[in-house]
Design a protein around this motif. Structure first.
Motif, PDB file in Angstrom:
ATOM      1  N   VAL B  66       2.259   6.928   5.565  1.00 52.08           N
ATOM      2  CA  VAL B  66       1.244   6.538   4.579  1.00 52.08           C
ATOM      3  C   VAL B  66       1.881   5.817   3.391  1.00 52.08           C
ATOM      4  O   VAL B  66       1.464   4.726   2.997  1.00 52.08           O
ATOM      5  CB  VAL B  66       0.474   7.797   4.110  1.00 52.08           C
ATOM      6  CG1 VAL B  66      -0.474   7.430   3.006  1.00 52.08           C
ATOM      7  CG2 VAL B  66      -0.264   8.409   5.258  1.00 52.08           C
ATOM      8  N   LEU B  67       2.945   6.434   2.850  1.00 46.92           N
ATOM      9  CA  LEU B  67       3.545   5.859   1.647  1.00 46.92           C
ATOM     10  C   LEU B  67       4.219   4.520   1.945  1.00 46.92           C
ATOM     11  O   LEU B  67       4.229   3.618   1.103  1.00 46.92           O
ATOM     12  CB  LEU B  67       4.547   6.853   1.057  1.00 46.92           C
ATOM     13  CG  LEU B  67       4.965   6.565  -0.358  1.00 46.92           C
ATOM     14  CD1 LEU B  67       3.756   6.446  -1.256  1.00 46.92           C
ATOM     15  CD2 LEU B  67       5.864   7.657  -0.868  1.00 46.92           C
ATOM     16  N   VAL B  68       4.773   4.380   3.169  1.00 42.01           N
ATOM     17  CA  VAL B  68       5.389   3.102   3.526  1.00 42.01           C
ATOM     18  C   VAL B  68       4.331   2.006   3.520  1.00 42.01           C
ATOM     19  O   VAL B  68       4.573   0.895   3.026  1.00 42.01           O
ATOM     20  CB  VAL B  68       6.072   3.196   4.901  1.00 42.01           C
ATOM     21  CG1 VAL B  68       6.497   1.832   5.375  1.00 42.01           C
ATOM     22  CG2 VAL B  68       7.275   4.091   4.832  1.00 42.01           C
ATOM     23  N   LEU B  69       3.131   2.336   4.027  1.00 43.04           N
ATOM     24  CA  LEU B  69       2.068   1.327   4.045  1.00 43.04           C
ATOM     25  C   LEU B  69       1.651   0.973   2.616  1.00 43.04           C
ATOM     26  O   LEU B  69       1.423  -0.198   2.300  1.00 43.04           O
ATOM     27  CB  LEU B  69       0.875   1.839   4.847  1.00 43.04           C
ATOM     28  CG  LEU B  69       1.181   1.993   6.336  1.00 43.04           C
ATOM     29  CD1 LEU B  69      -0.039   2.489   7.064  1.00 43.04           C
ATOM     30  CD2 LEU B  69       1.627   0.680   6.922  1.00 43.04           C
ATOM     31  N   ILE B  70       1.569   2.012   1.736  1.00 38.61           N
ATOM     32  CA  ILE B  70       1.233   1.724   0.339  1.00 38.61           C
ATOM     33  C   ILE B  70       2.284   0.797  -0.260  1.00 38.61           C
ATOM     34  O   ILE B  70       1.967  -0.190  -0.930  1.00 38.61           O
ATOM     35  CB  ILE B  70       1.153   3.044  -0.463  1.00 38.61           C
ATOM     36  CG1 ILE B  70      -0.021   3.891   0.029  1.00 38.61           C
ATOM     37  CG2 ILE B  70       1.002   2.764  -1.941  1.00 38.61           C
ATOM     38  CD1 ILE B  70      -0.113   5.224  -0.654  1.00 38.61           C
ATOM     39  N   LEU B  71       3.567   1.093   0.027  1.00 40.33           N
ATOM     40  CA  LEU B  71       4.655   0.270  -0.518  1.00 40.33           C
ATOM     41  C   LEU B  71       4.534  -1.168  -0.037  1.00 40.33           C
ATOM     42  O   LEU B  71       4.801  -2.105  -0.793  1.00 40.33           O
ATOM     43  CB  LEU B  71       5.995   0.838  -0.080  1.00 40.33           C
ATOM     44  CG  LEU B  71       6.741   1.690  -1.093  1.00 40.33           C
ATOM     45  CD1 LEU B  71       8.048   2.157  -0.508  1.00 40.33           C
ATOM     46  CD2 LEU B  71       7.021   0.880  -2.341  1.00 40.33           C
ATOM     47  N   PHE B  72       4.133  -1.344   1.229  1.00 41.98           N
ATOM     48  CA  PHE B  72       3.972  -2.699   1.766  1.00 41.98           C
ATOM     49  C   PHE B  72       2.987  -3.490   0.917  1.00 41.98           C
ATOM     50  O   PHE B  72       3.244  -4.623   0.525  1.00 41.98           O
ATOM     51  CB  PHE B  72       3.426  -2.636   3.197  1.00 41.98           C
ATOM     52  CG  PHE B  72       4.479  -2.573   4.232  1.00 41.98           C
ATOM     53  CD1 PHE B  72       5.776  -2.257   3.872  1.00 41.98           C
ATOM     54  CD2 PHE B  72       4.190  -2.822   5.537  1.00 41.98           C
ATOM     55  CE1 PHE B  72       6.760  -2.184   4.811  1.00 41.98           C
ATOM     56  CE2 PHE B  72       5.172  -2.755   6.497  1.00 41.98           C
ATOM     57  CZ  PHE B  72       6.457  -2.430   6.134  1.00 41.98           C
ATOM     58  N   VAL B  73       1.836  -2.857   0.657  1.00 40.96           N
ATOM     59  CA  VAL B  73       0.804  -3.553  -0.108  1.00 40.96           C
ATOM     60  C   VAL B  73       1.328  -3.884  -1.501  1.00 40.96           C
ATOM     61  O   VAL B  73       1.212  -5.011  -1.989  1.00 40.96           O
ATOM     62  CB  VAL B  73      -0.463  -2.678  -0.193  1.00 40.96           C
ATOM     63  CG1 VAL B  73      -1.497  -3.347  -1.049  1.00 40.96           C
ATOM     64  CG2 VAL B  73      -0.995  -2.403   1.175  1.00 40.96           C
TER      65      VAL B  73
END
Lengths: 347, 243
Positions: B66-73
């Motif tokens: 989840v946090l990796v996806l947030i970081l991507f954005v």
């Protein structure tokens, strides 16, 4: 799995860590030598006999370099990112069993640091924290190449971690445990093939999972042919582009330690860990067998690097999501079905 | 004070510091890192409670995915283009305050009913022991008692997956449904000179004579049509005659 005084745990941990760091230094030497042979070269020869002192020379050289921080970098994160990568890699060795409980000088010693009941998942979790090293390094460097490398690394690791996780489910179903110690013990049962009695290693009952696991492991370690985050022909060195001196070395250490851990993990899961002729009688032989298996896996890694060209990024993601994950799901279904069949719960 | 208590306070303090950093940090990436610290400390608290399985899941699912996806954005947007990130709308501010208060009350109620009123739930350590361990206990409860909730959650996730696919391949879906609206081309085969005949399909830049590239100075226009040959220059009608 007896209890032991905490100072013995500390000594065992210290020995494992030191051996791991030294082993990492010499995996670079082994890789350069094997790769040189593949490419009809000699590899390192000047430093010491057969270039054996080359890793030490590299370490001394790297420590002597200037530690640069680019002007556009996010300073704090730039400095911390390599440590995340390194610590996460080292952390995961703590669940690998190097043997059971043995008697040394009258003390009973556990040849592992911790036998968690979720050991296999712990390794995956440590790997997913290691990803932050790549992502944060890529994003804090203030460099487009680094950013692209970080993005690629993150996307790749998320996808292939799913492949790894799903390929393990079959083993969990058969062994009924996620503890690596139990998984090794489970593989000591023997089955008869004709006149021979061989140990029932999980590579025999889970061949598809083994193939998927190896592909996932190579991609998780960002190794060729899946080394997209640091593809030197497009991205210079990806997330490591702006790093110098010992911070660069930390990334390097983290990467090779992660490879060693993956080799240890694969040997433990699929090749019976410390099992081998004579390993039941003397624990040293068990460790020797484990090391031999790790060397074989590492040779496989280098062999792949020397043989296969790099994937394109869309091919990489397509392979994970359209081929490997469906295959892994099929494997889970088949394993569950045969498990129920063996228990007599079907028909 | 025993070591357990000291470790608990260290981990709880880490969780709180991470949470405050998430809210207070100016840079969205620093917010994400604060959340990372918070998640890892919560995993530590789970380990202290004897539920290693939840701790590992917490790390794999929340920090690993989840946090990796947030970081991507967050990584791909320039924080300077995003003033709304720092200054929330008044409505957002009040609604988030309200939701936070409701959540706090809910957690407080749970703690009070479970401790002060001594109504401890059925899943005691002894029960977990008899089920054969944490993992087995969670599996049993999840797939029997909470099976309906689990199925509803998976339905919601399924909708999310389908939504992602719809967003991800609009061209192909549009073509299948005959709804395709436009293609975007930066360079038309005729250049910007309407006098020239329309080029044949799949024309590569190599085939186009040099004089077609009479693009005027200034930024190139983005031309949106169904296909490159259907594009009409301003003033050009369907029959190719000029008004």
């Amino acid at each position: 799995m007896g209890d032991q005084p905490i100072w013995i745990t500390f000594i065992v941990t210290l020995i494992i860590m030191l051996v791991l760091l030294l082993g990492m230094a010499y995996t670079t030497w082994v890789e350069r030598k094997i790769l040189a042979r593949f490419q009809d070269r000699l590899g390192p020869t000047r430093t010491g006999p057969a270039g054996l002192l080359q890793p030490l020379a590299d370490a001394v050289k790297l420590m002597g370099k200037e530690d640069l921080v680019p002007r556009g970098a996010d300073r704090k994160m730039f400095l911390w990112a390599p440590m995340i990568s390194f610590v996460a890699a080292v952390l995961s060795v703590s669940v690998i069993p190097f043997g059971g409980t043995v008697e040394i000088f009258g003390q009973s010693v556990n040849l592992f640091i911790a036998d968690l009941n979720v050991g296999a998942l712990f390794l995956l979790a440590a790997g997913s924290i290691g990803t932050y090293g790549i992502i944060l390094a890529g994003m804090s460097s203030g460099n487009r190449y680094s950013l692209l490398g970080g993005l690629r690394g993150g996307a790749q690791v998320i996808s292939y971690e799913l492949v790894l996780g799903f390929s393990l489910v079959g083993i969990f179903l058969i062994s009924g445990s996620m503890s690596l110690g139990d998984i090794v013990a489970q593989q000591k049962q023997t089955i008869g093939i004709g006149p021979f009695e061989i140990q029932n290693w999980f590579i025999l009952s889970q061949p598809l999972a083994f193939v998927l696991f190896m592909i996932g492991a190579v991609a998780e370690n960002n190794r060729a042919p899946f080394d997209l985050p640091e593809a030197e022909s497009e991205l210079i060195a990806g997330h490591m582009t702006e790093y110098s001196s010992f911070r660069f070395a930390l990334f390097y250490l983290g990467e090779y330690i992660a490879i060693l851990i993956m080799c240890l993990f694969a040997s433990t899961l699929f090749l019976g860990g410390t099992a081998g002729p004579g390993a039941d009688r003397f624990w040293g032989l068990g460790i020797l067998w484990l090391v031999l298996k790790v060397v074989a896996f590492f040779f496989f890694y280098v062999w792949l690097r020397a043989t296969l060209p790099r994937f394109r990024f869309d091919q990489l993601m397509g392979l994970a999501w359209k081929v490997l994950i469906p295959l892994a799901l099929v494997n889970v279904l088949l394993t569950a079905f045969f498990r129920l069949l063996a228990n007599g719960q079907v028909f | 004070m025993s070591w357990d208590v000291i470790f608990f306070f260290v981990l709880a303090a880490g969780t709180l510091v991470g949470g405050i950093a998430t809210v207070a940090a100016e840079n969205p990436v620093h917010s994400a890192v604060g959340l990372l610290v918070s998640f890892i400390n919560i995993a530590g608290i789970f380990v202290m409670l004897g539920s290693e399985f939840l701790a590992v899941l917490q790390i794999i699912v929340y920090t690993g995915a989840v946090l990796v996806l947030i970081l991507f954005v967050v990584m791909l947007i320039d924080p300077e283009n995003l003033p709304a990130f720092y200054v929330a709308q008044p409505l957002q501010r009040y609604v988030s305050l309200l939701l936070g208060l409701v959540l706090l009350l809910e957690i407080g109620a749970a703690i009070i009913t479970r401790t002060a009123m001594e109504a401890i739930g059925p899943h005691s350590p002894a029960w977990i022991e008899s089920a054969g361990g944490n993992i087995q206990a969670i599996g049993q409860v999840l797939f029997s008692e909470y099976a309906l909730a689990l199925e509803i959650a998976s339905l919601v996730l399924g909708v999310g997956v389908i939504g992602a696919v719809v967003l991800g391949v609009p061209e192909r879906l549009g073509r299948m449904a005959g709804l395709e609206k436009a293609t975007i081309s930066l360079g038309h085969s005729r250049g910007l000179n309407p006098q020239l005949p329309a080029g044949h399909k799949f024309e590569t830049p190599m085939d186009i004579p040099a004089e077609r590239y009479d693009v005027p100075e200034g930024p190139r226009r983005v031309i949106m049509t169904k296909s490159a040959d259907e594009y009409k220059h301003p003033g050009e009608t369907a029959q190719g005659t000029r008004r």
